[in-house]
Design a protein around this motif. Structure first.
Motif, short mmCIF file in Angstrom:
data_model
loop_
_atom_site.label_atom_id
_atom_site.label_comp_id
_atom_site.label_asym_id
_atom_site.label_seq_id
_atom_site.Cartn_x
_atom_site.Cartn_y
_atom_site.Cartn_z
N ARG A 14 0.92 -1.22 0.08
CA ARG A 14 0.06 -0.07 -0.09
C ARG A 14 0.97 1.31 -0.09
O ARG A 14 1.82 1.31 0.64
CB ARG A 14 -0.92 -0.07 1.18
CG ARG A 14 -1.83 1.01 1.39
CD ARG A 14 -2.85 1.04 2.51
NE ARG A 14 -2.14 1.31 3.76
CZ ARG A 14 -2.87 2.27 4.38
NH1 ARG A 14 -3.86 2.86 4.28
NH2 ARG A 14 -2.15 2.60 5.30
N THR A 25 -4.65 9.59 -0.98
CA THR A 25 -5.05 8.85 -2.03
C THR A 25 -4.30 7.46 -1.73
O THR A 25 -3.21 7.13 -1.65
CB THR A 25 -4.95 9.28 -3.19
OG1 THR A 25 -5.51 10.43 -3.48
CG2 THR A 25 -5.45 8.27 -4.53
N GLU A 26 -5.22 6.47 -1.89
CA GLU A 26 -4.61 5.03 -1.73
C GLU A 26 -4.49 4.36 -2.95
O GLU A 26 -5.18 4.13 -3.73
CB GLU A 26 -5.29 4.15 -0.56
CG GLU A 26 -4.90 2.83 -0.33
CD GLU A 26 -5.83 2.01 0.51
OE1 GLU A 26 -5.32 2.05 1.99
OE2 GLU A 26 -6.55 1.26 0.03
N THR A 27 -3.20 3.49 -3.12
CA THR A 27 -2.85 2.89 -4.22
C THR A 27 -2.08 1.60 -3.85
O THR A 27 -1.63 1.70 -2.74
CB THR A 27 -1.90 3.67 -5.26
OG1 THR A 27 -0.96 3.98 -4.64
CG2 THR A 27 -2.80 4.92 -5.91
N TRP A 28 -2.06 0.48 -4.88
CA TRP A 28 -1.24 -0.53 -4.31
C TRP A 28 -0.29 -0.96 -5.52
O TRP A 28 -0.73 -0.75 -6.45
CB TRP A 28 -2.49 -2.02 -4.15
CG TRP A 28 -3.41 -1.55 -2.93
CD1 TRP A 28 -4.35 -1.09 -2.80
CD2 TRP A 28 -2.92 -1.94 -1.58
NE1 TRP A 28 -4.86 -1.07 -1.50
CE2 TRP A 28 -3.98 -1.79 -0.80
CE3 TRP A 28 -1.87 -3.02 -1.20
CZ2 TRP A 28 -3.98 -2.29 0.34
CZ3 TRP A 28 -1.83 -3.44 0.11
CH2 TRP A 28 -2.86 -2.94 0.97
N ASN A 29 0.98 -0.92 -5.18
CA ASN A 29 2.02 -1.13 -6.20
C ASN A 29 2.58 -2.65 -5.78
O ASN A 29 2.72 -3.07 -4.79
CB ASN A 29 2.91 0.13 -5.90
CG ASN A 29 2.46 1.27 -6.16
OD1 ASN A 29 1.76 1.51 -6.98
ND2 ASN A 29 2.96 2.48 -5.08
#
Length: 102
Positions: A14, A25-29
């Motif tokens: 995360r 803003t949350e993203t998953w890499n």
């Protein structure tokens, strides 16, 4: 055991980015790509907020990798799993206890 790791999996971490308004803003890499073995463990249903919620738990076996830790995610094909716990007995293999996300 190593020969049983026959599915390609992505480990997701995360990342949060401030949105300038006090939130984020949350993203998953992708943190790593590994070979894995998926095994079902259990499933149940619960009545939550006037709807039935199903929950399925799985064991995912992978080779040891420093990118693997609880709270990260595993993606196998189109399925996504939340890592609940990492069972580490100092062997070259890790066992991940996971829950499939809807």
């Amino acid at each position: 055991m190593i020969g049983e790791l026959n599915q390609r999996a992505r480990i997701l971490a995360r990342a949060t980015t401030p949105d300038g308004a006090g939130g984020y803003t949350e993203t998953w890499n992708t943190a790593a790509t590994v070979w894995a073995k998926l095994e079902p463990l259990s499933g149940d249903e619960a009545f939550v907020a006037q709807a039935i919620r199903t929950r399925a738990r799985y064991r995912i076996t992978v080779r040891r990798n420093p990118a693997i830790e609880p709270a990260r995610r595993v993606v196998l094909g189109t399925r996504t799993f939340r890592i609940l716990d990492v069972l580490d007995d100092a062997s070259p293999i890790l066992v991940l206890l996971c829950e499939e996300l809807p």
